[in-house]
Design a protein around this motif. Structure first.
Motif, PDB file in Angstrom:
ATOM      1  N   ARG A 140      43.572  92.100  80.719  1.00 16.99           N
ATOM      2  CA  ARG A 140      44.696  92.226  80.074  1.00 16.99           C
ATOM      3  C   ARG A 140      45.590  90.902  79.604  1.00 16.99           C
ATOM      4  O   ARG A 140      45.387  90.077  80.433  1.00 16.99           O
ATOM      5  N   THR A 141      46.087  91.062  78.392  1.00 14.37           N
ATOM      6  CA  THR A 141      47.212  89.946  78.187  1.00 14.37           C
ATOM      7  C   THR A 141      48.488  90.606  78.009  1.00 14.37           C
ATOM      8  O   THR A 141      48.591  91.720  77.484  1.00 14.37           O
ATOM      9  N   LEU A 142      49.454  89.937  78.438  1.00 17.44           N
ATOM     10  CA  LEU A 142      51.133  90.411  78.218  1.00 17.44           C
ATOM     11  C   LEU A 142      51.815  89.398  77.561  1.00 17.44           C
ATOM     12  O   LEU A 142      51.670  88.121  77.925  1.00 17.44           O
ATOM     13  N   VAL A 143      52.704  89.529  76.759  1.00 19.99           N
ATOM     14  CA  VAL A 143      53.731  88.630  76.269  1.00 19.99           C
ATOM     15  C   VAL A 143      55.289  89.224  76.526  1.00 19.99           C
ATOM     16  O   VAL A 143      55.411  90.446  76.093  1.00 19.99           O
ATOM     17  N   ASN A 144      55.978  88.394  77.148  1.00 19.48           N
ATOM     18  CA  ASN A 144      57.024  88.882  77.684  1.00 19.48           C
ATOM     19  C   ASN A 144      57.040  90.126  78.349  1.00 19.48           C
ATOM     20  O   ASN A 144      58.171  91.031  78.207  1.00 19.48           O
ATOM     21  N   GLY A 145      56.107  90.555  79.323  1.00 17.88           N
ATOM     22  CA  GLY A 145      55.903  91.572  80.025  1.00 17.88           C
ATOM     23  C   GLY A 145      55.407  92.902  79.170  1.00 17.88           C
ATOM     24  O   GLY A 145      55.008  93.953  79.987  1.00 17.88           O
ATOM     25  N   ARG A 146      54.887  92.819  78.159  1.00 11.96           N
ATOM     26  CA  ARG A 146      54.481  93.798  77.359  1.00 11.96           C
ATOM     27  C   ARG A 146      52.933  93.494  77.169  1.00 11.96           C
ATOM     28  O   ARG A 146      52.565  92.481  76.602  1.00 11.96           O
ATOM     29  N   VAL A 147      52.124  94.753  77.470  1.00 12.56           N
ATOM     30  CA  VAL A 147      50.670  94.484  77.245  1.00 12.56           C
ATOM     31  C   VAL A 147      50.418  94.472  75.688  1.00 12.56           C
ATOM     32  O   VAL A 147      50.573  95.270  74.860  1.00 12.56           O
ATOM     33  N   VAL A 148      49.596  93.291  75.560  1.00 18.77           N
ATOM     34  CA  VAL A 148      49.309  93.111  74.152  1.00 18.77           C
ATOM     35  C   VAL A 148      47.645  93.226  73.770  1.00 18.77           C
ATOM     36  O   VAL A 148      47.266  93.436  72.794  1.00 18.77           O
ATOM     37  N   GLN A 149      47.009  92.936  74.715  1.00 19.78           N
ATOM     38  CA  GLN A 149      45.489  93.040  74.692  1.00 19.78           C
ATOM     39  C   GLN A 149      45.076  93.929  75.813  1.00 19.78           C
ATOM     40  O   GLN A 149      45.651  93.719  77.210  1.00 19.78           O
ATOM     41  N   ASP A 150      44.417  94.890  75.958  1.00 20.03           N
ATOM     42  CA  ASP A 150      43.692  95.676  77.020  1.00 20.03           C
ATOM     43  C   ASP A 150      42.240  95.979  76.955  1.00 20.03           C
ATOM     44  O   ASP A 150      41.870  97.000  75.914  1.00 20.03           O
ATOM     45  N   GLY A 151      41.486  95.184  77.615  1.00 19.19           N
ATOM     46  CA  GLY A 151      40.020  95.336  77.215  1.00 19.19           C
ATOM     47  C   GLY A 151      39.183  95.537  78.652  1.00 19.19           C
ATOM     48  O   GLY A 151      39.810  95.668  79.736  1.00 19.19           O
ATOM     49  N   SER A 152      38.073  95.312  78.566  1.00 12.10           N
ATOM     50  CA  SER A 152      37.345  95.325  79.902  1.00 12.10           C
ATOM     51  C   SER A 152      36.005  94.592  79.610  1.00 12.10           C
ATOM     52  O   SER A 152      35.369  94.461  78.574  1.00 12.10           O
ATOM     53  N   THR A 153      35.368  93.958  80.685  1.00 16.91           N
ATOM     54  CA  THR A 153      34.088  93.522  80.545  1.00 16.91           C
ATOM     55  C   THR A 153      32.902  94.296  79.927  1.00 16.91           C
ATOM     56  O   THR A 153      32.002  93.797  79.710  1.00 16.91           O
ATOM     57  N   ALA A 154      33.188  95.505  80.354  1.00 16.52           N
ATOM     58  CA  ALA A 154      32.191  96.615  79.794  1.00 16.52           C
ATOM     59  C   ALA A 154      31.781  96.557  78.528  1.00 16.52           C
ATOM     60  O   ALA A 154      30.970  97.052  78.144  1.00 16.52           O
ATOM     61  N   GLU A 155      32.933  96.164  77.585  1.00 13.44           N
ATOM     62  CA  GLU A 155      32.617  96.010  76.262  1.00 13.44           C
ATOM     63  C   GLU A 155      32.033  94.738  75.739  1.00 13.44           C
ATOM     64  O   GLU A 155      32.016  94.578  74.627  1.00 13.44           O
ATOM     65  N   MET A 156      31.715  93.829  76.573  1.00 14.35           N
ATOM     66  CA  MET A 156      31.151  92.563  76.298  1.00 14.35           C
ATOM     67  C   MET A 156      29.665  92.807  75.855  1.00 14.35           C
ATOM     68  O   MET A 156      28.960  93.643  76.579  1.00 14.35           O
ATOM     69  N   GLU A 157      29.349  92.303  74.919  1.00 17.83           N
ATOM     70  CA  GLU A 157      27.856  92.507  74.294  1.00 17.83           C
ATOM     71  C   GLU A 157      26.923  91.801  75.371  1.00 17.83           C
ATOM     72  O   GLU A 157      25.840  92.300  75.336  1.00 17.83           O
ATOM     73  N   TRP A 158      27.306  90.544  75.500  1.00 17.53           N
ATOM     74  CA  TRP A 158      26.409  89.773  76.207  1.00 17.53           C
ATOM     75  C   TRP A 158      27.331  89.192  77.510  1.00 17.53           C
ATOM     76  O   TRP A 158      28.557  88.666  77.584  1.00 17.53           O
ATOM     77  N   ASP A 159      26.704  89.483  78.724  1.00 17.51           N
ATOM     78  CA  ASP A 159      27.506  89.473  79.879  1.00 17.51           C
ATOM     79  C   ASP A 159      27.353  87.816  80.616  1.00 17.51           C
ATOM     80  O   ASP A 159      26.827  87.070  79.643  1.00 17.51           O
ATOM     81  N   MET A 160      28.154  87.516  81.528  1.00 17.16           N
ATOM     82  CA  MET A 160      28.202  86.245  82.045  1.00 17.16           C
ATOM     83  C   MET A 160      26.820  85.357  82.272  1.00 17.16           C
ATOM     84  O   MET A 160      26.562  84.429  81.935  1.00 17.16           O
ATOM     85  N   HIS A 161      25.926  86.003  82.843  1.00 16.93           N
ATOM     86  CA  HIS A 161      24.599  85.699  83.166  1.00 16.93           C
ATOM     87  C   HIS A 161      23.867  85.387  81.990  1.00 16.93           C
ATOM     88  O   HIS A 161      23.285  84.389  81.865  1.00 16.93           O
ATOM     89  N   TYR A 162      23.880  86.056  80.978  1.00 21.27           N
ATOM     90  CA  TYR A 162      23.307  85.874  79.654  1.00 21.27           C
ATOM     91  C   TYR A 162      23.862  84.659  78.927  1.00 21.27           C
ATOM     92  O   TYR A 162      23.061  83.801  78.415  1.00 21.27           O
ATOM     93  N   LEU A 163      25.172  84.574  79.202  1.00 22.59           N
ATOM     94  CA  LEU A 163      25.600  83.310  78.537  1.00 22.59           C
ATOM     95  C   LEU A 163      25.524  82.054  79.094  1.00 22.59           C
ATOM     96  O   LEU A 163      24.962  80.834  78.454  1.00 22.59           O
ATOM     97  N   VAL A 164      25.390  82.028  80.267  1.00 21.32           N
ATOM     98  CA  VAL A 164      25.067  80.962  81.140  1.00 21.32           C
ATOM     99  C   VAL A 164      23.555  80.365  80.839  1.00 21.32           C
ATOM    100  O   VAL A 164      23.060  79.336  80.560  1.00 21.32           O
ATOM    101  N   ALA A 165      22.687  81.454  80.886  1.00 24.99           N
ATOM    102  CA  ALA A 165      21.297  81.343  80.391  1.00 24.99           C
ATOM    103  C   ALA A 165      20.796  80.626  78.898  1.00 24.99           C
ATOM    104  O   ALA A 165      20.192  80.070  78.796  1.00 24.99           O
ATOM    105  N   ASP A 166      21.911  81.400  78.338  1.00 25.32           N
ATOM    106  CA  ASP A 166      21.861  80.850  76.635  1.00 25.32           C
ATOM    107  C   ASP A 166      21.947  79.538  76.444  1.00 25.32           C
ATOM    108  O   ASP A 166      21.289  78.676  75.877  1.00 25.32           O
TER     109      ASP A 166
END
Length: 288
Positions: free
Chosen positions: A177-203
């Motif tokens: 999540r990202t908050l600006v002045n205490g208000r949530v403005v981004q709310d996501g999850s690593t589950a919605e990533m197309e390429w995970d951390m291991h993929y990015l490093v190997a790439d």
């Protein structure tokens, strides 16, 4: 063993005037020699000292949908210079005369072992841990730097990392999540990533040697928007804590006698306001 029990968080702070690596112990930070400081009172430094910071353009599906586009067949990247590094509690500078400084809350991968030409299955063994990042973009320069993203993403202070490096953290299915002045403005999850951390490093490691401390930024969810001086921006993720920064105005405008100047073209506005401003009848903000 639970993740809370297996993870360890390290931070870099100024301790008696010198950089020190400390371990988080509740509300205190403990140095190797036993000195302690309250976490809330510590002057933080970036948790790692990378030789390079590499960021992926698009990775979260919500961001792709927001821009009404599609993902490429493989990730594309840009480079943020290490001079852009910032830390938890640091000021993020919006230059005088610029209006479109956008937050982008992200999770950063930190390399622990030198790697080159490794497989995706081997990538995890080369990762030291994870930290939070805010991949700020100064979109006033997008018309001239869209190809390289140099000034857009690489201007001074635009790469806060922290507050600490967390080892033993599992990146799978974690909220972000990202908050600006205490208000949530981004709310996501690593589950919605197309390429995970291991993929990015190997790439990346197929052609670029990654050294201990190097950082890969893994992408941001939807709803990156401009912030202005005085705003407090926070990025948080499950198990990684909270990265906090305040936006300030630079002491002088971008020099007018050399180089491209800040612009507010349709591309600038569309990127800064989420790619949908023209469809929703939203006008460019005129605030200072």
């Amino acid at each position: 063993m639970s993740e809370r029990e297996s993870t360890v968080e390290y931070r870099r702070v100024l301790l008696d005037g010198a950089a020190a690596l400390v371990r988080v112990a509740g509300e205190e930070l403990v140095a190797g020699d036993g000195r302690r400081v309250k976490a809330a009172e510590a002057v933080h430094l970036p948790p790692v000292v990378p030789s390079k910071v590499i960021a992926v353009h698009l990775n979260h599906r919500s961001r792709v949908e927001e821009f009404r586009t599609g993902l490429p067949p493989a990730p594309t990247y840009f480079h943020k210079p290490v001079s852009a590094l910032n830390a938890h509690g640091g000021a993020v500078v919006r230059p005088e005369g610029c209006r479109y400084l956008n937050y982008e809350g992200e999770i950063a991968v930190v390399i622990g072992r030198t790697c080159r030409n490794i497989s995706r299955d081997e990538a995890g063994a080369h990762i030291a841990g994870y930290t939070l990042a805010n991949d700020y973009g100064l979109h006033d320069f997008r018309d001239t730097d869209a190809g390289s993203m140099l000034r857009v993403k690489g201007s001074d202070t635009l790469c806060p990392l922290g507050p600490g490096l967390v080892t033993g953290w599992d990146f799978r299915d974690k909220w972000l999540r990202t908050l600006v002045n205490g208000r949530v403005v981004q709310d996501g999850s690593t589950a919605e990533m197309e390429w995970d951390m291991h993929y990015l490093v190997a790439d990346i490691a197929r052609t670029i040697t990654l050294h201990p401390g190097d950082v890969l930024l893994s992408g941001t969810p939807a709803h990156s928007r401009p912030v202005r001086p005085g705003d407090v921006v926070e990025v948080e993720a499950e198990g990684l804590g909270r990265l906090t920064n305040r936006i300030v105005t630079g002491p002088a405008p971008v020099r007018p006698e050399v180089g491209a100047q800040p612009t507010a073209s349709e591309e600038v506005l569309s990127t800064a306001l989420g790619g949908d401003w023209e469809f929703r009848g939203v006008r460019a903000p005129r605030r200072s």
